[in-house]
Design an enzyme around this catalytic site. Structure first.
Site, PDB file in Angstrom:
ATOM      1  N   GLN A 130      12.805  25.273 -44.349  1.00 29.72           N
ATOM      2  CA  GLN A 130      11.641  25.587 -44.887  1.00 29.72           C
ATOM      3  C   GLN A 130      11.497  27.449 -44.988  1.00 29.72           C
ATOM      4  OE1 GLN A 130       8.104  25.249 -42.551  1.00 29.72           O
ATOM      5  NE2 GLN A 130       6.572  25.704 -43.925  1.00 29.72           N
ATOM      6  N   GLY A 131      11.766  27.870 -46.273  1.00 28.89           N
ATOM      7  CA  GLY A 131      12.000  29.442 -46.131  1.00 28.89           C
ATOM      8  C   GLY A 131      10.536  30.025 -46.783  1.00 28.89           C
ATOM      9  N   SER A 133       8.229  32.180 -43.937  1.00 29.56           N
ATOM     10  CA  SER A 133       7.831  33.326 -43.107  1.00 29.56           C
ATOM     11  C   SER A 133       8.746  34.494 -43.507  1.00 29.56           C
ATOM     12  CB  SER A 133       8.038  33.069 -41.612  1.00 29.56           C
ATOM     13  OG  SER A 133       7.322  31.949 -41.595  1.00 29.56           O
ATOM     14  N   SER A 165      13.804  27.668 -39.296  1.00 34.24           N
ATOM     15  CA  SER A 165      14.279  26.207 -38.466  1.00 34.24           C
ATOM     16  C   SER A 165      15.459  25.737 -39.178  1.00 34.24           C
ATOM     17  CB  SER A 165      13.062  25.457 -38.076  1.00 34.24           C
ATOM     18  OG  SER A 165      11.943  26.167 -37.596  1.00 34.24           O
ATOM     19  N   GLU A 248       2.283  19.424 -43.315  1.00 35.94           N
ATOM     20  CA  GLU A 248       2.824  20.074 -42.118  1.00 35.94           C
ATOM     21  C   GLU A 248       1.763  19.943 -41.306  1.00 35.94           C
ATOM     22  OE1 GLU A 248       4.058  24.080 -41.788  1.00 35.94           O
ATOM     23  OE2 GLU A 248       5.444  23.647 -40.371  1.00 35.94           O
ATOM     24  N   GLU A 381      -5.089  31.199 -33.774  1.00 33.66           N
ATOM     25  CA  GLU A 381      -6.108  31.909 -34.155  1.00 33.66           C
ATOM     26  C   GLU A 381      -6.603  31.776 -35.628  1.00 33.66           C
ATOM     27  OE1 GLU A 381      -3.340  33.169 -32.726  1.00 33.66           O
ATOM     28  OE2 GLU A 381      -4.137  33.875 -30.669  1.00 33.66           O
TER      29      GLU A 381
HETATM   30  C1  LIG Z   1       9.309  27.294 -33.393  1.00 35.24           C
HETATM   31  C2  LIG Z   1       9.015  27.934 -34.631  1.00 35.24           C
HETATM   32  C3  LIG Z   1       9.562  27.421 -35.881  1.00 35.24           C
HETATM   33  C4  LIG Z   1       9.271  27.950 -36.840  1.00 35.24           C
HETATM   34  N1  LIG Z   1       9.966  27.425 -38.264  1.00 35.24           N
HETATM   35  C5  LIG Z   1       9.797  28.040 -39.383  1.00 35.24           C
HETATM   36  C6  LIG Z   1      10.422  27.571 -40.594  1.00 35.24           C
HETATM   37  O1  LIG Z   1      11.172  26.790 -40.511  1.00 35.24           O
HETATM   38  N2  LIG Z   1       9.919  28.169 -41.597  1.00 35.24           N
HETATM   39  C7  LIG Z   1       9.065  29.200 -41.683  1.00 35.24           C
HETATM   40  O2  LIG Z   1       9.073  29.696 -42.752  1.00 35.24           O
HETATM   41  N3  LIG Z   1       8.716  29.843 -40.744  1.00 35.24           N
HETATM   42  C8  LIG Z   1       8.709  29.167 -39.356  1.00 35.24           C
HETATM   43  N4  LIG Z   1       8.027  29.627 -38.437  1.00 35.24           N
HETATM   44  C9  LIG Z   1       7.142  30.907 -38.414  1.00 35.24           C
HETATM   45  C10 LIG Z   1       6.037  30.589 -38.399  1.00 35.24           C
HETATM   46  O3  LIG Z   1       5.261  30.044 -39.317  1.00 35.24           O
HETATM   47  C11 LIG Z   1       5.157  32.113 -37.997  1.00 35.24           C
HETATM   48  O4  LIG Z   1       5.770  32.468 -36.748  1.00 35.24           O
HETATM   49  C12 LIG Z   1       3.532  31.977 -37.936  1.00 35.24           C
HETATM   50  O5  LIG Z   1       3.202  31.635 -39.343  1.00 35.24           O
HETATM   51  C13 LIG Z   1       3.032  33.499 -37.394  1.00 35.24           C
HETATM   52  O6  LIG Z   1       3.587  34.174 -38.166  1.00 35.24           O
HETATM   53  P1  LIG Z   1       4.264  35.807 -37.380  1.00 35.24           P
HETATM   54  O7  LIG Z   1       5.193  35.198 -36.598  1.00 35.24           O
HETATM   55  O8  LIG Z   1       4.502  36.571 -38.428  1.00 35.24           O
HETATM   56  O9  LIG Z   1       3.093  36.475 -36.698  1.00 35.24           O
HETATM   57  P2  LIG Z   1       1.816  37.173 -37.011  1.00 35.24           P
HETATM   58  O10 LIG Z   1       1.233  36.505 -38.334  1.00 35.24           O
HETATM   59  O11 LIG Z   1       2.373  38.565 -37.140  1.00 35.24           O
HETATM   60  O12 LIG Z   1       0.768  36.998 -35.864  1.00 35.24           O
HETATM   61  C14 LIG Z   1       0.740  37.831 -34.695  1.00 35.24           C
HETATM   62  C15 LIG Z   1      -0.273  37.541 -33.911  1.00 35.24           C
HETATM   63  O13 LIG Z   1      -1.390  38.098 -34.556  1.00 35.24           O
HETATM   64  C16 LIG Z   1      -2.592  37.058 -34.921  1.00 35.24           C
HETATM   65  N5  LIG Z   1      -2.991  37.146 -36.207  1.00 35.24           N
HETATM   66  C17 LIG Z   1      -2.573  37.523 -37.470  1.00 35.24           C
HETATM   67  N6  LIG Z   1      -3.575  37.407 -38.467  1.00 35.24           N
HETATM   68  C18 LIG Z   1      -4.648  37.082 -37.822  1.00 35.24           C
HETATM   69  C19 LIG Z   1      -5.791  37.048 -38.531  1.00 35.24           C
HETATM   70  N7  LIG Z   1      -6.401  37.379 -39.601  1.00 35.24           N
HETATM   71  N8  LIG Z   1      -7.141  36.785 -37.446  1.00 35.24           N
HETATM   72  C20 LIG Z   1      -6.719  36.692 -36.199  1.00 35.24           C
HETATM   73  N9  LIG Z   1      -5.478  36.936 -35.627  1.00 35.24           N
HETATM   74  C21 LIG Z   1      -4.315  36.922 -36.451  1.00 35.24           C
HETATM   75  C22 LIG Z   1      -1.540  35.587 -34.838  1.00 35.24           C
HETATM   76  O14 LIG Z   1      -2.540  34.521 -34.465  1.00 35.24           O
HETATM   77  C23 LIG Z   1      -0.600  35.851 -33.793  1.00 35.24           C
HETATM   78  O15 LIG Z   1      -1.311  35.680 -32.540  1.00 35.24           O
HETATM   79  C24 LIG Z   1       8.444  29.158 -36.877  1.00 35.24           C
HETATM   80  C25 LIG Z   1       7.726  29.373 -35.726  1.00 35.24           C
HETATM   81  C26 LIG Z   1       7.992  29.286 -34.568  1.00 35.24           C
HETATM   82  C27 LIG Z   1       7.413  29.621 -33.227  1.00 35.24           C
END
Ligand SMILES: Cc1cc2nc3c(=O)[nH]c(=O)nc-3n(C[C@H](O)[C@H](O)[C@H](O)COP(=O)(O)OP(=O)(O)OC[C@H]3O[C@@H](n4cnc5c(N)ncnc54)[C@H](O)[C@@H]3O)c2cc1C
Length: 397
Positions: A130-131, A133, A165, A248, A381
């Site tokens: 899944q692409g 993020s 992933s 999902e 969150e």
């Molecule tokens: C094990 C694992 C597997 C994954 N696999 C995939 C995958 O296969 N494909 C894919 O596309 N993605 C994947 N992801 C990515 C995942 O979807 C993102 O990590 C997730 O959506 C959070 O985005 P970010 O890491 O950019 O954090 P950010 O969005 O930058 O968030 C950072 C922090 O700020 C908080 N925050 C952000 N905005 C708000 C708001 N509006 N209100 C309150 N709090 C807020 C968040 O809750 C978090 O604590 C994976 C992540 C993990 C951990």
């Protein structure tokens, strides 16, 4: 909500029990818990395992027969996962394909896309990733910047994805790209299917807290994708992505919850054989209380899962309320990991490979993995925001 299973469903359960007893390969039994999907050899074995399951009719059971499924209901699908969990058998490898892309293609895909991919998702001939993020588009997914520009019958992609992933072993990926940068944020996004071996795709594994590299950075440099690979309409990919994300958070969470039950059963067995301070951990009142709390929570997850299931069985689609299960599951998963650490004590920090590692280091792996439970598939969150605003109707601020 219907709690009783029909006679046909009960006999299906018995059939599954007998099949699993005879067919789970010895080297995979017990490996469904805290297992690796990063190691290439492990992935090869799991691909074979999915094929065996498919040949026996146990993959895509709730998919319509016209798409290669069994045409059974989601109830049989869930029963199957429950029995797999009891038999300590690993689940099918191609989770993103089976639980996310498959239902999305059935709803939004063209006949050619369904014909090309659905069968191969079932047989694990095509492993999917899944692409979605990007470095600046996680929670705020609609901020994604990867560009796709039309050139004749092709889109040319440039940009970067992250946390993808299984990208290092995937044959195909479903990607969100920006096709109209002038449009409002949620508009101008398109959902398309990308052959991961296309020229211009570079995959760099990212090392995780578990020590493994199951997710990756994916760089796209002038990658050419046929326009026929667009799912749904151009610039309307956000709606398609919402279908994928609801599966999902709903159906996949139900499956994750079944894995959590296996972990809880293992934890209880662990507490019953671990001696601390001259007595078994399971005899300590505080540990007993915590284990009982986990059992109650697990039961709540099961009932909430059945509630979603009933809604889907009655013809509804997964909705924002599926976020409740994901939110609660991630909390229980992390609590479970922490209580396991308490039961084991300092040895809980010893990883696989050391003779001192408890249960071959699977708990250490589980505890590290659980850190991601509150992040993937929507952070805690964000899910609270969704539930507050879209389910409870609270004001946005
Ligand atoms: C094990 C694992 C597997 C994954 N696999 C995939 C995958 O296969 N494909 C894919 O596309 N993605 C994947 N992801 C990515 C995942 O979807 C993102 O990590 C997730 O959506 C959070 O985005 P970010 O890491 O950019 O954090 P950010 O969005 O930058 O968030 C950072 C922090 O700020 C908080 N925050 C952000 N905005 C708000 C708001 N509006 N209100 C309150 N709090 C807020 C968040 O809750 C978090 O604590 C994976 C992540 C993990 C951990």
């Amino acid at each position: 909500m219907e709690f009783d299973f029909t006679e046909t469903q009960q006999s299906f359960r018995l059939e599954v029990l007998a099949w699993l007893a005879a067919n789970v390969p010895a080297e995979l039994r017990g490996r469904g818990f805290a297992s690796s999907r990063a190691d290439l050899e492990a992935v090869r074995r799991l691909r074979d395992w999915q094929r065996t399951l498919y040949k026996a009719g146990y993959v895509g059971m709730d998919w319509p027969t016209e798409y290669g499924g069994r045409g059974a209901s989601l109830v049989e699908q869930v029963m199957f996962y429950e029995e797999m969990s009891r038999a300590q058998a690993p689940q099918p490898l191609n989770r993103s394909g089976l639980s996310m892309l498959g239902p999305t293609l059935m709803k939004h895909g063209t006949a050619a896309q369904k014909g090309r991919h659905l069968d191969r998702i079932l047989t694990a001939e095509e492993i999917w990733c899944q692409g979605f993020s990007e470095p600046n588009a996680g929670s705020d997914l609609a901020n994604l910047q990867t560009r796709a520009v039309l050139d004749g019958d092709w889109y040319v992609l440039n940009g970067q994805k992250v946390w993808t992933s299984m990208a290092h072993v995937a044959d195909w990926g479903f990607f969100l790209v920006r096709t109209d940068p002038a449009a409002a944020k949620h508009k101008g996004i398109t959902f398309l299917l990308l052959d991961m071996r296309s020229p211009g795709v570079t995959i760099r594994p990212l090392r995780q807290i578990t020590g493994e590299a199951e997710f990756n950075e994916v760089f796209l440099d002038n990658v050419r994708v046929p326009a026929a690979n667009v799912v749904g309409k151009v610039n309307e990919g956000w709606g398609v992505a919402i279908t994928t994300l609801s599966y999902e958070r709903d159906v996949l969470t139900m499956i994750r919850h079944i894995s959590l039950r296996t972990a809880l059963e293992r934890l209880i067995a662990l507490a019953k054989r671990t001696r601390r301070n001259g007595q078994l951990a399971s005899a300590e009142p505080v540990i007993r209380q915590k284990l009982a709390g986990l059992m109650v929570a697990e039961r709540c997850l099961q009932l909430n899962g059945y509630r979603s299931l009933t809604k889907i069985l009655k013809g509804g689609a997964p909705g924002p309320e599926g976020s409740t299960s994901k939110l609660f599951w991630s909390q229980v998963d992390q609590d479970l990991a922490e209580i396991a650490t308490e039961v084991i004590g300092p040895y809980s920090q010893i990883a696989a490979g050391s003779p001192w590692a408890v249960d071959e280091g699977q708990w250490e792996f589980y505890c590290c993995l659980a850190r991601g439970s509150g992040i993937r598939a929507g952070t805690t969150e964000i899910l609270r925001n969704i539930l507050g605003e879209r389910v409870l109707g609270l004001p946005k601020d």
